[in-house]
Design a protein around this motif. Structure first.
Motif, PDB file in Angstrom:
ATOM      1  N   TYR A  96      33.261  37.235  34.145  1.00 24.77           N
ATOM      2  CA  TYR A  96      32.067  36.784  34.846  1.00 24.77           C
ATOM      3  C   TYR A  96      32.281  36.648  36.354  1.00 24.77           C
ATOM      4  CZ  TYR A  96      30.318  35.629  30.162  1.00 24.77           C
ATOM      5  OH  TYR A  96      29.925  35.676  28.847  1.00 24.77           O
ATOM      6  N   SER A  97      33.516  36.418  36.765  1.00 23.01           N
ATOM      7  CA  SER A  97      33.803  36.337  38.196  1.00 23.01           C
ATOM      8  C   SER A  97      35.324  36.365  38.368  1.00 23.01           C
ATOM      9  CB  SER A  97      33.190  35.070  38.797  1.00 23.01           C
ATOM     10  OG  SER A  97      32.867  35.285  40.158  1.00 23.01           O
ATOM     11  N   GLY A  98      35.786  36.116  39.598  1.00 24.79           N
ATOM     12  CA  GLY A  98      37.223  36.194  39.854  1.00 24.79           C
ATOM     13  C   GLY A  98      38.025  35.136  39.104  1.00 24.79           C
ATOM     14  N   SER A  99      37.500  33.908  39.049  1.00 25.67           N
ATOM     15  CA  SER A  99      38.254  32.846  38.377  1.00 25.67           C
ATOM     16  C   SER A  99      38.402  33.115  36.881  1.00 25.67           C
ATOM     17  CB  SER A  99      37.591  31.484  38.623  1.00 25.67           C
ATOM     18  OG  SER A  99      37.525  31.238  40.006  1.00 25.67           O
ATOM     19  N   PRO A 100      37.322  33.477  36.162  1.00 30.01           N
ATOM     20  CA  PRO A 100      37.499  33.839  34.752  1.00 30.01           C
ATOM     21  C   PRO A 100      38.419  35.049  34.549  1.00 30.01           C
ATOM     22  CG  PRO A 100      35.178  33.445  35.228  1.00 30.01           C
ATOM     23  CD  PRO A 100      35.897  33.424  36.536  1.00 30.01           C
ATOM     24  N   GLY A 125      46.752  30.374  49.137  1.00 27.74           N
ATOM     25  CA  GLY A 125      46.553  30.831  47.755  1.00 27.74           C
ATOM     26  C   GLY A 125      45.201  30.399  47.210  1.00 27.74           C
ATOM     27  N   HIS A 126      44.919  30.780  45.951  1.00 24.36           N
ATOM     28  CA  HIS A 126      43.648  30.415  45.328  1.00 24.36           C
ATOM     29  C   HIS A 126      43.858  29.299  44.310  1.00 24.36           C
ATOM     30  CE1 HIS A 126      39.906  30.950  42.887  1.00 24.36           C
ATOM     31  NE2 HIS A 126      39.405  31.112  44.098  1.00 24.36           N
ATOM     32  N   LEU A 127      42.814  28.506  44.118  1.00 21.72           N
ATOM     33  CA  LEU A 127      42.817  27.432  43.118  1.00 21.72           C
ATOM     34  C   LEU A 127      43.409  27.883  41.782  1.00 21.72           C
ATOM     35  CD1 LEU A 127      39.160  26.115  43.517  1.00 21.72           C
ATOM     36  CD2 LEU A 127      41.212  24.701  43.712  1.00 21.72           C
ATOM     37  N   GLY A 174      48.741  37.208  45.638  1.00 20.73           N
ATOM     38  CA  GLY A 174      47.355  37.422  46.019  1.00 20.73           C
ATOM     39  C   GLY A 174      46.897  36.195  46.774  1.00 20.73           C
ATOM     40  N   THR A 175      45.924  36.369  47.666  1.00 23.11           N
ATOM     41  CA  THR A 175      45.631  35.323  48.640  1.00 23.11           C
ATOM     42  C   THR A 175      44.143  35.207  48.916  1.00 23.11           C
ATOM     43  OG1 THR A 175      45.775  36.862  50.474  1.00 23.11           O
ATOM     44  CG2 THR A 175      47.821  35.813  49.819  1.00 23.11           C
ATOM     45  N   THR A 176      43.809  34.080  49.507  1.00 23.03           N
ATOM     46  CA  THR A 176      42.421  33.853  49.873  1.00 23.03           C
ATOM     47  C   THR A 176      42.285  33.483  51.356  1.00 23.03           C
ATOM     48  OG1 THR A 176      40.446  32.706  49.108  1.00 23.03           O
ATOM     49  CG2 THR A 176      42.436  31.446  49.097  1.00 23.03           C
ATOM     50  N   ALA A 177      43.393  33.135  51.966  1.00 20.46           N
ATOM     51  CA  ALA A 177      43.364  32.810  53.401  1.00 20.46           C
ATOM     52  C   ALA A 177      44.702  33.214  54.022  1.00 20.46           C
ATOM     53  CB  ALA A 177      43.093  31.328  53.615  1.00 20.46           C
ATOM     54  N   ALA A 200      48.664  40.631  40.251  1.00 23.05           N
ATOM     55  CA  ALA A 200      48.240  40.719  41.654  1.00 23.05           C
ATOM     56  C   ALA A 200      46.736  40.484  41.703  1.00 23.05           C
ATOM     57  CB  ALA A 200      48.587  42.081  42.237  1.00 23.05           C
ATOM     58  N   ASP A 201      46.338  39.516  42.526  1.00 20.89           N
ATOM     59  CA  ASP A 201      44.921  39.161  42.653  1.00 20.89           C
ATOM     60  C   ASP A 201      44.405  39.722  43.975  1.00 20.89           C
ATOM     61  OD1 ASP A 201      42.488  37.935  43.106  1.00 20.89           O
ATOM     62  OD2 ASP A 201      43.153  35.935  42.495  1.00 20.89           O
ATOM     63  N   ILE A 202      43.582  40.781  43.890  1.00 26.71           N
ATOM     64  CA  ILE A 202      43.101  41.442  45.114  1.00 26.71           C
ATOM     65  C   ILE A 202      41.631  41.108  45.398  1.00 26.71           C
ATOM     66  CG2 ILE A 202      44.801  43.313  45.005  1.00 26.71           C
ATOM     67  CD1 ILE A 202      42.507  45.135  43.912  1.00 26.71           C
ATOM     68  N   ALA A 203      41.217  39.893  44.971  1.00 31.96           N
ATOM     69  CA  ALA A 203      39.804  39.493  45.122  1.00 31.96           C
ATOM     70  C   ALA A 203      39.258  39.775  46.520  1.00 31.96           C
ATOM     71  CB  ALA A 203      39.654  38.013  44.785  1.00 31.96           C
ATOM     72  N   HIS A 204      40.025  39.372  47.534  1.00 36.72           N
ATOM     73  CA  HIS A 204      39.530  39.538  48.902  1.00 36.72           C
ATOM     74  C   HIS A 204      39.622  40.977  49.387  1.00 36.72           C
ATOM     75  CE1 HIS A 204      38.591  35.851  51.296  1.00 36.72           C
ATOM     76  NE2 HIS A 204      38.896  35.304  50.134  1.00 36.72           N
ATOM     77  N   ILE A 205      40.636  41.682  48.963  1.00 34.37           N
ATOM     78  CA  ILE A 205      40.981  42.954  49.626  1.00 34.37           C
ATOM     79  C   ILE A 205      40.664  44.191  48.791  1.00 34.37           C
ATOM     80  CG2 ILE A 205      42.771  41.965  51.113  1.00 34.37           C
ATOM     81  CD1 ILE A 205      44.870  42.877  49.033  1.00 34.37           C
ATOM     82  N   SER A 226      40.512  40.974  40.179  1.00 31.86           N
ATOM     83  CA  SER A 226      39.714  41.002  41.395  1.00 31.86           C
ATOM     84  C   SER A 226      38.319  40.456  41.165  1.00 31.86           C
ATOM     85  CB  SER A 226      39.599  42.439  41.932  1.00 31.86           C
ATOM     86  OG  SER A 226      38.948  42.447  43.196  1.00 31.86           O
ATOM     87  N   THR A 227      37.702  40.019  42.252  1.00 28.88           N
ATOM     88  CA  THR A 227      36.257  39.850  42.267  1.00 28.88           C
ATOM     89  C   THR A 227      35.659  41.209  42.616  1.00 28.88           C
ATOM     90  OG1 THR A 227      36.191  39.367  44.619  1.00 28.88           O
ATOM     91  CG2 THR A 227      36.436  37.482  43.153  1.00 28.88           C
ATOM     92  N   THR A 228      34.335  41.279  42.576  1.00 28.27           N
ATOM     93  CA  THR A 228      33.666  42.540  42.927  1.00 28.27           C
ATOM     94  C   THR A 228      32.742  42.373  44.136  1.00 28.27           C
ATOM     95  OG1 THR A 228      31.987  41.963  41.281  1.00 28.27           O
ATOM     96  CG2 THR A 228      33.739  43.437  40.573  1.00 28.27           C
ATOM     97  N   HIS A 229      32.680  41.156  44.691  1.00 25.37           N
ATOM     98  CA  HIS A 229      31.640  40.871  45.688  1.00 25.37           C
ATOM     99  C   HIS A 229      32.172  40.589  47.082  1.00 25.37           C
ATOM    100  CE1 HIS A 229      32.761  37.296  43.276  1.00 25.37           C
ATOM    101  NE2 HIS A 229      32.781  36.674  44.438  1.00 25.37           N
ATOM    102  N   LYS A 230      33.475  40.741  47.302  1.00 28.74           N
ATOM    103  CA  LYS A 230      33.992  40.430  48.642  1.00 28.74           C
ATOM    104  C   LYS A 230      34.065  41.739  49.437  1.00 28.74           C
ATOM    105  CE  LYS A 230      36.002  36.233  46.782  1.00 28.74           C
ATOM    106  NZ  LYS A 230      37.196  35.403  46.536  1.00 28.74           N
ATOM    107  N   THR A 231      35.247  42.221  49.846  1.00 34.22           N
ATOM    108  CA  THR A 231      35.230  43.495  50.583  1.00 34.22           C
ATOM    109  C   THR A 231      34.732  44.649  49.711  1.00 34.22           C
ATOM    110  OG1 THR A 231      37.582  43.810  50.095  1.00 34.22           O
ATOM    111  CG2 THR A 231      37.040  42.943  52.271  1.00 34.22           C
TER     112      THR A 231
HETATM  113  C1  LIG Z   1      37.513  34.430  45.619  1.00 35.49           C
HETATM  114  C2  LIG Z   1      38.799  34.443  44.897  1.00 35.49           C
HETATM  115  C3  LIG Z   1      38.877  34.230  43.518  1.00 35.49           C
HETATM  116  C4  LIG Z   1      37.754  33.665  42.688  1.00 35.49           C
HETATM  117  O1  LIG Z   1      36.607  34.277  42.635  1.00 35.49           O
HETATM  118  P1  LIG Z   1      35.274  33.553  42.121  1.00 35.49           P
HETATM  119  O2  LIG Z   1      34.416  34.744  41.902  1.00 35.49           O
HETATM  120  O3  LIG Z   1      34.847  32.645  43.202  1.00 35.49           O
HETATM  121  O4  LIG Z   1      35.593  32.840  40.846  1.00 35.49           O
HETATM  122  C5  LIG Z   1      40.092  34.393  42.887  1.00 35.49           C
HETATM  123  N1  LIG Z   1      41.184  34.731  43.579  1.00 35.49           N
HETATM  124  C6  LIG Z   1      41.157  34.912  44.914  1.00 35.49           C
HETATM  125  C7  LIG Z   1      42.413  35.291  45.611  1.00 35.49           C
HETATM  126  C8  LIG Z   1      39.976  34.756  45.620  1.00 35.49           C
HETATM  127  O5  LIG Z   1      39.966  34.898  46.939  1.00 35.49           O
END
Ligand SMILES: *Cc1c(COP(=O)(O)O)cnc(C)c1O
Length: 418
Positions: A96-100, A125-127, A174-177, A200-205, A226-231
Motif C-alpha cells: 500500500y505504500s513504502g512503510s508496508p 534513516g527512516h522510521l 536506504g535513507t530519507t534525509a 535496500a530502500d530506494i523510496a526517495h531515489i 520503494s515508494t512510487t510517489h517520490k522521485t
Molecule cells: C518515504 C519513505 C518510506 C515510507 O513511505 P510511506 O509511503 O510514507 O510509507 C520508507 N522508506 C524511506 C527511506 C522513505 O523515505
C-alpha cells in the motif's frame, strides 16, 4: 450524463472547495519537500478510475474473486514495465505504500525479537528501519548505525563492526534525509560477512535509480523496497523488487501476510508512471533534479549556509541553521509563509529535539517537474537567504510570497488544475 450520478461539487461542495484550494496552493507555491512531487494528469486519471472498485486478493491468475480479466492485465503491465525499468527478476506492486513494503521484508525474513540494522533516524534513516517508536523497533532488536561526525557520511567501518558484533538477520540500507550516494556493494559485502539479508530502500531515489542517475541496488541487495510517489512521480504506493529465490516468501508476506486486496487504481497509476519513466525525457528529468540540487547547494553555501556533507549528489540538501541563529522550525514556518514549502529536519548529532531541530531539508524533484532550472535555483537561494535572516519580518515574507507566486505562474505544475 447520468443525472443520478452527480459530480463532486454537487455532492460535496465543501470538499470540492478544499481540493480547489489545494490545487491553488500547489500551483502558487514552491514545493521543496524532497519526498513530494507532482503526479502527472495521466497518472491521476488512472488513479481516479473505476479500478478502485475491484477486489482482487491474490496475484495474477491466482485470485480469490472472479472478474479479474482486466485487473490481471493491469497488474502484469505494471510489473513488466518495472522489470524493464529496474532490471529486476521479480516485482511486487501490491504494497500500500513504502512503510508496508518494508514491513513485508521483516515478515518475510525475520521473527519477532531478531536483530536488525538500519541507519538511525536522526542520521537520515527512516522510521521503518528499526526506530524505537516504529513497530520495527518494538518487535525487533534494532541496532542503528550512524554517520561520521567529521563529514556527515555513512560510516561503513562502523556498520561492519556493529554487524560483526550483533550478527543481524537483516540489514537495511536506504535513507530519507541523506544527500549522498549509497555504496550498495559495500553493504552487500558486510551482509555477506555476517550472513544477513540485505534490503535496500530506494523510496526517495527510485526515479534516479531507474534512469542510472544513482547506482542501482537491484541485483546486489536481496530485496529492494520503494515508494512510487517520490522521485518516481507515480501515485502514492509501494513496490518490491527481489531475486527469484525470494519471490514466493516476499509475495506471501505482502498477501496474505500483511494485506488484503491490492489497490488496483494505484497499480494502474504505477503502470502509467513506469511508462512515463521509460521515455528518454525522464532521464533528462532525473539529471535535472540532481543538477538543480547541486546548484541550489552551491548558491546556499555561497551565502554562508552550512550544508550537511558540504553539498549533494542526489535530489536533496540538508541545511544546518545553527550558524544562522534560527531553528529549523522557525525557518520552515517562515519559508512556508513566504511560499517556499520545506520541512524542518534533524541534522546529524543534533543537540536539539526532533520536534524543533536545527535543520531544514530541501529537495528539487517537484520544482524540476515544473521545468524550473538553474536560474530559478539562484532566485530560490536568494529568497531562502532573505527569509532565514529575518523570519519574523512579515512584510518581507509577504513580498517573497508574491514574487514566488508570480514566478510559479510561468511554470505550471503537472497534474494541477488551475
Ligand atoms: C518515504 C519513505 C518510506 C515510507 O513511505 P510511506 O509511503 O510514507 O510509507 C520508507 N522508506 C524511506 C527511506 C522513505 O523515505
Amino acid at each position: 450524463m447520468n443525472l443520478l450520478d452527480p459530480s463532486l461539487s454537487e455532492v460535496d461542495p465543501t470538499l470540492a472547495r478544499l481540493i480547489d484550494e489545494e490545487n491553488r496552493r500547489e500551483h502558487e507555491t514552491l514545493r521543496l519537500i524532497p519526498s513530494e512531487n507532482y503526479a502527472s494528469r495521466a497518472v491521476m486519471e488512472a488513479t481516479g478510475s473505476c479500478l478502485t472498485n475491484k477486489y482482487s486478493e491474490g496475484y495474477a491468475r491466482k485470485r480469490y474473486y472472479e472478474g479479474q480479466h482486466v485487473i490481471d492485465q493491469v497488474e502484469e503491465l505494471a510489473i513488466a514495465r518495472l522489470k524493464t525499468l529496474f532490471g529486476a527478476e521479480h516485482v511486487n506492486v501490491q504494497p500500500y505504500s513504502g512503510s508496508p513494503a518494508n514491513l513485508a521484508v521483516y515478515l518475510a525474513f525475520c521473527n519477532p525479537g531478531d536483530t536488525v540494522m538500519g541507519l538511525a533516524l536522526p542520521a537520515g534513516g527512516h522510521l521503518t528501519h528499526g526506530h524505537s517508536v516504529s513497530i520495527t523497533g518494538r518487535y525487533f532488536k534494532s541496532v542503528p548505525y550512524g554517520v561520521r561526525r567529521s563529514d556527515g557520511r555513512i560510516d561503513l567501518d562502523e556498520v561492519r563492526a556493529l554487524a560483526k558484533e550483533h550478527r543481524p538477520k537483516l540489514i537495511f540500507c536506504g535513507t530519507t534525509a541523506y544527500p549522498r550516494q549509497l555504496d550498495f556493494a559495500a553493504f552487500r559485502s558486510i551482509a555477506d560477512e555476517v550472513g544477513a539479508i540485505l534490503a535496500a530502500d530506494i523510496a526517495h531515489i527510485a526515479g534516479l535509480v531507474c534512469t542510472g542517475v544513482h547506482p542501482s541496488p537491484v541485483g546486489i541487495a536481496d530485496v529492494v523496497t520503494s515508494t512510487t510517489h517520490k522521485t518516481f512521480r507515480g501515485p502514492r504506493g509501494g513496490m518490491l523488487f527481489c531475486k527469484k529465490e525470494h519471490a514466493s516468501v516476499l509475495d506471501r508476506a505482502v498477501f496474505p501476510g500483511l494485506q488484503g486486496g491490492p489497490h488496483n487504481h494505484t497499480t494502474a497509476g504505477i503502470a502509467v508512471a513506469a511508462q512515463e519513466a521509460l521515455s528518454p525525457s525522464f532521464r533528462t528529468y532525473a539529471e535535472a533534479i540532481v543538477d538543480n540540487a547541486r546548484t541550489l547547494g552551491e548558491e546556499l553555501v555561497a551565502r554562508g549556509f552550512a550544508v550537511v556533507t558540504g553539498g549533494t549528489d542526489n535530489h536533496l540538501l540538508l541545511l544546518d541553521l545553527t550558524n544562522k541563529g534560527v531553528t529549523g522550525k522557525v525557518a520552515s514556518k517562515a519559508l512556508d509563509r513566504a511560499g517556499i514549502v520545506a520541512n524542518y529536519n534533524a541534522v546529524p548529532f543534533d543537540p536539539r529535539k526532533p520536534f524543533d531541530p536545527s535543520g531544514v531539508r530541501l529537495g528539487t524533484p517537484a520544482v524540476t517537474s515544473r521545468g524550473m532550472g538553474r536560474d530559478v535555483m539562484v532566485l530560490l537561494a536568494n529568497w531562502i537567504d532573505q527569509v532565514v535572516k529575518e523570519p519574523a519580518n512579515d512584510a518581507l515574507l509577504d513580498r517573497v510570497a508574491l514574487d514566488v507566486k508570480a514566478l510559479c505562474a510561468s511554470y505550471p505544475a503537472p497534474g494541477i488544475k488551475i
